[in-house]
Design an enzyme around this catalytic site. Structure first.
Site, short mmCIF file in Angstrom:
data_model
loop_
_atom_site.label_atom_id
_atom_site.label_comp_id
_atom_site.label_asym_id
_atom_site.label_seq_id
_atom_site.Cartn_x
_atom_site.Cartn_y
_atom_site.Cartn_z
N ASP A 303 -3.32 11.57 -8.76
CA ASP A 303 -3.54 12.53 -7.67
C ASP A 303 -3.18 13.96 -8.08
O ASP A 303 -3.50 14.91 -7.36
CB ASP A 303 -2.73 12.13 -6.43
CG ASP A 303 -3.24 10.82 -5.83
OD1 ASP A 303 -4.42 10.49 -6.04
OD2 ASP A 303 -2.45 10.13 -5.16
N LYS A 330 -12.52 9.24 -5.36
CA LYS A 330 -11.44 9.68 -4.47
C LYS A 330 -12.06 10.32 -3.22
O LYS A 330 -13.24 10.14 -2.95
CB LYS A 330 -10.52 10.64 -5.22
CG LYS A 330 -9.74 9.98 -6.33
CD LYS A 330 -8.78 8.94 -5.77
CE LYS A 330 -8.03 8.20 -6.85
NZ LYS A 330 -7.27 7.07 -6.33
C1 S3P Z 1 -2.36 5.17 -3.48
C2 S3P Z 1 -2.88 4.77 -4.67
C3 S3P Z 1 -3.79 5.61 -5.48
C4 S3P Z 1 -3.72 7.07 -5.04
C5 S3P Z 1 -3.77 7.23 -3.56
C6 S3P Z 1 -2.60 6.50 -2.91
C7 S3P Z 1 -1.47 4.23 -2.75
O1 S3P Z 1 -5.10 5.15 -5.30
O2 S3P Z 1 -4.77 7.80 -5.65
O3 S3P Z 1 -3.70 8.59 -3.20
O4 S3P Z 1 -0.75 4.66 -1.82
O5 S3P Z 1 -1.47 3.04 -3.09
P1 S3P Z 1 -5.70 3.92 -6.16
O6 S3P Z 1 -4.96 2.70 -5.78
O7 S3P Z 1 -7.15 3.83 -5.77
O8 S3P Z 1 -5.51 4.30 -7.60
#
Ligand code: S3P
Length: 412
Positions: A303, A330
């Protein structure tokens, strides 16, 4: 939103609570026995979506000033849940709904409805879940079914996919083992263990057995993904201190990037809060070197990549970010929107299918940045403009409310 440049930037910041931990604290307490208080909770739009969905499923969730009280329900009921812009809400709820035996429909806004959901549905089906997506997207329909534990290898290193499986596994018969290609953030594992789940990590897999959760009060640390903007401003323009930041090693890729770029920083007052490591992070103005980031680095800084791109645009030399194709799915296609943002402020960046190449400059002129409805692009653009020669403006800045409603007042 107009942003004027500043040649010096100093201050100490009480960054709001961690988004990932707030989601989990609401959701897990929402199916636990007892009542819990979540303090320093993030009251951004995404976490409020989770609160509303858990209410729809039957939990009692009260949102106060920076504090959320949750009384869990042992039998979530069928519901139509609106997840807004929040991927974490939808994906984790897919696992929870599949496990708890209720018929649940999950919907989202336009951006969320374009994001991939089969990456969660497919491995959940291996446990016996009945899930329908609309050609891979929301709305997602989960129908009550009996789950049986099994071994699952996830194809992507995603904490959202992993967490959905671990939640479903709490309700499944027997044992479930989850393996991921690279370690993603582990807040779910830590919190479930603290709430009494039968969960352990062994030989690179996470094993979960049928468990009942017990409510736990949680003090949420500040979000390192939000602190990153103020850490970057310290590195570029002065000295910043971000207070009480979560420094879980699965989230601190940005500190390893700082080491490689030559950014001077210090962790102060290191401590443990509710099973998570926390520290104050002091960042000092530093001459920046170019950076290489590879696939294995990505999960711990996913992020932060848009704001890391801003640092690279002002570093000496050519930076290469690779293995980051996850950015394409995203809140926006963040490879495209990061490249547009860097170009809009006068930087030099080339898009690659799995990342970017950035040629650093001594200064950025500034300009007009379009957020494309993506909170992290709006805030990274604001950092770039504050550190630019002429400043400029952000169009569509209201999306910062997703994760950091106080961002612009704090920047002021
Ligand atoms: C998150 C996991 C990440 C991140 C998102 C929040 C989470 O995504 O980019 O902002 O809280 O589990 P991904 O699981 O798709 O990598």
């Amino acid at each position: 939103m107009k942003i004027r440049p500043r040649c010096s930037f100093e201050g100490s910041f009480a960054i709001p609570g961690d988004k990932s931990i707030t989601h989990r604290a609401i959701m897990f307490n929402g199916i636990a026995e007892g009542e819990a208080r979540i303090t320093n909770a993030l009251l951004g739009e995404d976490c409020l979506s989770t609160a509303a969905c858990m209410r729809a499923l039957g939990a009692d969730v009260t949102v106060g000033e920076g504090e959320i009280c949750v009384r869990g329900t042992s039998r979530p009921h069928g519901a139509d849940c609106y997840c807004g812009n929040s991927g974490t809400t939808m994906r984790l709820l897919m696992g929870l709904a599949a496990g708890c035996g209720a018929d649940v429909t999950l919907r989202g806004d336009e951006s969320l409805s374009g994001r991939p959901m089969e990456r969660v549905a497919q491995p959940l089906r291996r446990l016996g879940a009945k899930i329908e997506t609309c050609e891979g997207h929301a709305p997602v329909r989960v129908t009550a079914s009996r789950l049986i534990g099994c071994e699952v290898d996830t194809k992507v290193a995603s904490a959202q996919v992993k967490s959905a499986l671990l939640l479903a596994a709490l309700f499944a018969e027997g044992e479930t083992a989850v393996r991921e290609p690279l370690l993603s953030r582990d807040h779910t594992e830590r919190m479930l263990a603290a709430m009494g789940a039968d969960i352990r990590r062994e030989d690179g897999a996470i094993y979960v057995r049928h468990s009942t959760l017990h409510a736990a009060d949680i003090a949420v640390p500040a979000d390192i993904s939000s602190a990153a903007y103020f850490m970057a401003l310290g590195a570029l323009r002065g000295e910043t201190l971000c207070l009480g930041v979560g420094v879980n090693p699965t989230r601190t890729g940005i500190l390893r990037v700082f080491d490689r770029m030559g950014v001077r920083y210090r962790l102060e007052n290191e401590r443990q809060v509710c099973g998570e490591p926390v520290a104050d992070i002091r960042t000092f103005r530093s001459p920046l070197r170019a950076l290489t980031v590879g696939r294995e680095d990505i999960p711990s800084l996913i992020d932060e990549l848009p704001v890391i791109a801003v640092l690279c645009a002002l570093a000496e030399g050519e930076s290469v970010i690779a293995g980051a194709e996850e950015l394409r799915v995203k809140e926006s296609d963040r490879i495209r929107t990061t490249a547009e943002m860097i170009r809009a402020v006068g930087g030099e960046i080339e898009e690659r299918p799995d990342g970017f190449v950035i040629r650093g400059k001594r200064s950025l002129a500034g300009g007009t940045v379009r957020s494309c409805g993506d909170h992290r692009i709006a805030m990274s653009g604001a950092v770039a403009l504050a550190a630019s020669t002429n400043g400029g403006q952000i169009e569509g800045e209201e999306c910062v409310a997703i994760s950091f409603p106080q961002f612009f007042s704090m920047l002021n």
